[in-house]
Design a protein around this motif. Structure first.
Motif, mmCIF file in Angstrom:
data_model
loop_
_atom_site.group_PDB
_atom_site.id
_atom_site.type_symbol
_atom_site.label_atom_id
_atom_site.label_comp_id
_atom_site.label_asym_id
_atom_site.label_seq_id
_atom_site.Cartn_x
_atom_site.Cartn_y
_atom_site.Cartn_z
ATOM 1 N N GLU A 48 2.761 -15.378 -0.360
ATOM 2 C CA GLU A 48 2.040 -15.619 0.889
ATOM 3 C C GLU A 48 0.603 -15.107 0.912
ATOM 4 O O GLU A 48 -0.284 -15.763 1.468
ATOM 5 N N VAL A 49 0.369 -13.933 0.362
ATOM 6 C CA VAL A 49 -0.953 -13.301 0.465
ATOM 7 C C VAL A 49 -2.007 -14.153 -0.237
ATOM 8 O O VAL A 49 -1.754 -14.734 -1.296
ATOM 9 N N ARG A 50 -3.208 -14.194 0.359
ATOM 10 C CA ARG A 50 -4.296 -15.005 -0.173
ATOM 11 C C ARG A 50 -5.595 -14.188 -0.214
ATOM 12 O O ARG A 50 -5.725 -13.181 0.490
ATOM 13 N N PRO A 51 -6.583 -14.617 -1.018
ATOM 14 C CA PRO A 51 -7.881 -13.917 -1.049
ATOM 15 C C PRO A 51 -8.480 -13.800 0.350
ATOM 16 O O PRO A 51 -8.370 -14.712 1.172
ATOM 17 N N GLY A 52 -9.105 -12.656 0.595
ATOM 18 C CA GLY A 52 -9.703 -12.389 1.895
ATOM 19 C C GLY A 52 -8.814 -11.587 2.815
ATOM 20 O O GLY A 52 -9.288 -11.047 3.817
ATOM 21 N N GLU A 53 -7.523 -11.498 2.500
ATOM 22 C CA GLU A 53 -6.609 -10.746 3.357
ATOM 23 C C GLU A 53 -6.760 -9.245 3.124
ATOM 24 O O GLU A 53 -7.283 -8.792 2.107
ATOM 25 N N LEU A 54 -6.261 -8.491 4.087
ATOM 26 C CA LEU A 54 -6.297 -7.033 4.038
ATOM 27 C C LEU A 54 -4.939 -6.497 3.599
ATOM 28 O O LEU A 54 -3.895 -6.952 4.067
ATOM 29 N N LEU A 55 -4.951 -5.542 2.674
ATOM 30 C CA LEU A 55 -3.762 -4.776 2.307
ATOM 31 C C LEU A 55 -4.092 -3.300 2.490
ATOM 32 O O LEU A 55 -5.242 -2.928 2.725
ATOM 33 N N HIS A 56 -3.080 -2.450 2.374
ATOM 34 C CA HIS A 56 -3.306 -1.005 2.397
ATOM 35 C C HIS A 56 -2.608 -0.377 1.197
ATOM 36 O O HIS A 56 -1.466 -0.730 0.872
ATOM 37 N N LEU A 57 -3.296 0.542 0.537
ATOM 38 C CA LEU A 57 -2.730 1.316 -0.563
ATOM 39 C C LEU A 57 -2.568 2.757 -0.108
ATOM 40 O O LEU A 57 -3.474 3.324 0.509
ATOM 41 N N GLY A 58 -1.407 3.347 -0.411
ATOM 42 C CA GLY A 58 -1.154 4.729 -0.034
ATOM 43 C C GLY A 58 -1.611 5.702 -1.106
ATOM 44 O O GLY A 58 -2.207 5.317 -2.119
ATOM 45 N N PRO A 59 -1.321 6.991 -0.922
ATOM 46 C CA PRO A 59 -1.779 8.017 -1.871
ATOM 47 C C PRO A 59 -1.166 7.829 -3.257
ATOM 48 O O PRO A 59 0.044 7.619 -3.378
ATOM 49 N N PRO A 60 -1.966 7.903 -4.322
ATOM 50 C CA PRO A 60 -1.423 7.790 -5.687
ATOM 51 C C PRO A 60 -0.444 8.922 -5.981
ATOM 52 O O PRO A 60 -0.613 10.050 -5.513
ATOM 53 N N ALA A 61 0.587 8.597 -6.762
ATOM 54 C CA ALA A 61 1.612 9.582 -7.124
ATOM 55 C C ALA A 61 1.884 9.508 -8.619
ATOM 56 O O ALA A 61 1.865 8.428 -9.216
ATOM 57 N N ASP A 62 2.138 10.660 -9.230
ATOM 58 C CA ASP A 62 2.466 10.698 -10.654
ATOM 59 C C ASP A 62 3.844 10.096 -10.891
ATOM 60 O O ASP A 62 4.764 10.276 -10.091
ATOM 61 N N THR A 63 3.980 9.403 -12.012
ATOM 62 C CA THR A 63 5.257 8.781 -12.367
ATOM 63 C C THR A 63 5.882 9.399 -13.610
ATOM 64 O O THR A 63 7.059 9.175 -13.886
#
Length: 385
Positions: free
Chosen positions: A236-251
């Motif tokens: 569904e997501v397309r260029p121009g849309e907004l997303l949110h990324l949370g805090p990076p975490a070690d894996t």
């Protein structure tokens, strides 16, 4: 809302739902008089609408037709300035989802975000009742408080714009995003990702690139059956849309010294390619072998990028592994494990990332092949499933 305004508001709500192509079928066979009473009660008592069998997203849309005061407005009335209006929907969505008792990976993503938000906005115990009243439910605040204690300082999320969306192969999308402010992550880490199309739902993804001068981040996403976020990101997501990324975490996939053997399956390629790019940014004489496992040639979604990376660096060897392709070259035929063990050499640091079946028993398999435990690196710090 006054007693005189309620009938008009209910009538407006019924007309809007009836005009909604997705919601109107839920009105078929419903007792209209009883429904009218229930909606009026929801308006006057500020409680939830009656459940008509619709999905979570459809219920939110039905709620929006009531034009009641928003979560932010209710909190703002009692605690002015506590939450920014722009950020309030993210907090509301995450808290609502947390009360649904999601599975552990999603729960950890939610707590990662909410723990930071709790510190960022100075949420204290005296604010909890206000927020619960606005949510019309009780959030698990003890878990949020523990997460806040363990969370570092910094933003709870980074808004990002989708620049490119490439359906690289069936069910896999390569998405390039540009954060509004630089995301401070290291190759091999994971970040929670949320799309406004699925409010309150966060999914762990690993950036597929080392940090770039322009700050852009590449995400590799496979649509998982039943996965609301992954399916939305791919389909569904397309260029121009907004997303949110949370805090990076070690894996558990941070770079260590020495030669590297990187064993990837599917979109598990993302963090391992990022590590290869990290080496490329500061070559130090080490040799890197990257095994990219896939079903067949068509499903090796990142082949062009891997080929360019290999052509640019003589210390890198990228080897595809095709588990179901009878036309593959002999050295490329078999699953990622089969091909990788042919490239296992002494003193290599061995990294593995891929689907759950590939990771199951990975440590024992490498130990049996003679790899010391200290040189085995798996994404074990975040439970992906």
């Amino acid at each position: 809302m006054t007693e005189q305004e309620t009938p008009e508001a209910v009538a407006r709500w019924l007309s809007l739902v009836a005009a909604d192509a997705e919601l109107s079928p839920y009105l078929i066979g419903v007792d209209r008089d009883r429904l009218t009473e229930q909606v009026a009660r929801a308006l006057t008592t500020n409680t939830d609408l009656p459940y008509l069998g619709w999905s979570e997203a459809e219920h939110r849309r039905a709620e929006s037709y009531l034009r009641r005061r928003s979560f932010w407005e209710e909190v703002e009335d009692r605690c002015p300035g506590l939450l920014p209006e722009r950020d309030a929907p993210l907090i509301e969505g995450a808290l609502r989802r947390l009360t649904d008792r999601p599975r552990r990976p999603e729960k950890l993503a939610l707590l990662s975000v909410l723990g930071r938000a709790c510190r960022r906005f100075g949420l204290r115990p005296e604010h909890q009742t206000v927020i619960d009243d606005a949510l019309r439910t009780t959030a698990p605040w003890q878990e949020v408080e523990r997460a806040a204690t363990n969370a570092g300082d910094g933003p709870a999320w980074w808004p990002v714009e989708v620049l490119h969306h490439d359906l690289a192969c069936d069910g896999v999308a390569v998405i390039t995003v540009r954060p509004w402010r630089r995301l401070p992550y290291r190759p091999g880490q994971a970040v929670p990702v949320c799309t406004p199309r699925r409010p309150g739902r966060w999914r762990w993804l690993c950036p597929a690139n080392a940090p770039r001068p322009d700050g852009t981040v590449e995400l590799h996403v496979r649509a998982v059956r039943g996965g609301a976020v992954s399916t939305s990101l791919v389909r569904e997501v397309r260029p121009g849309e907004l997303l949110h990324l949370g805090p990076p975490a070690d894996t558990g996939l941070s770079l260590h010294g020495g030669n590297l053997l990187l064993i990837a399956g599917g979109t598990g390629l993302a963090p391992l390619r990022a590590i290869a790019e990290q080496v490329a940014a500061a070559p130090d004489g080490r040799q890197v072998t990257l095994i990219a496992g896939s079903h067949d040639v068509a499903s090796l979604y990142d082949a062009i990028t891997l080929d360019k990376l290999q052509q640019a660096h003589d210390w890198l060897t990228a080897v595809p592994a095709f588990s179901h392709d009878p036309l593959a070259e002999p050295g490329e035929r078999g699953d990622a494990w089969t091909v990788a063990l042919d490239h296992l050499r002494g003193e290599q640091q061995v990294y593995v990332c891929g689907p759950p079946l590939m990771l199951a028993g990975a440590r024992l398999r490498l130990l049996a092949a003679g790899v010391p435990a200290a040189r085995i690196h798996l994404p074990e710090r975040i439970p992906w499933r």
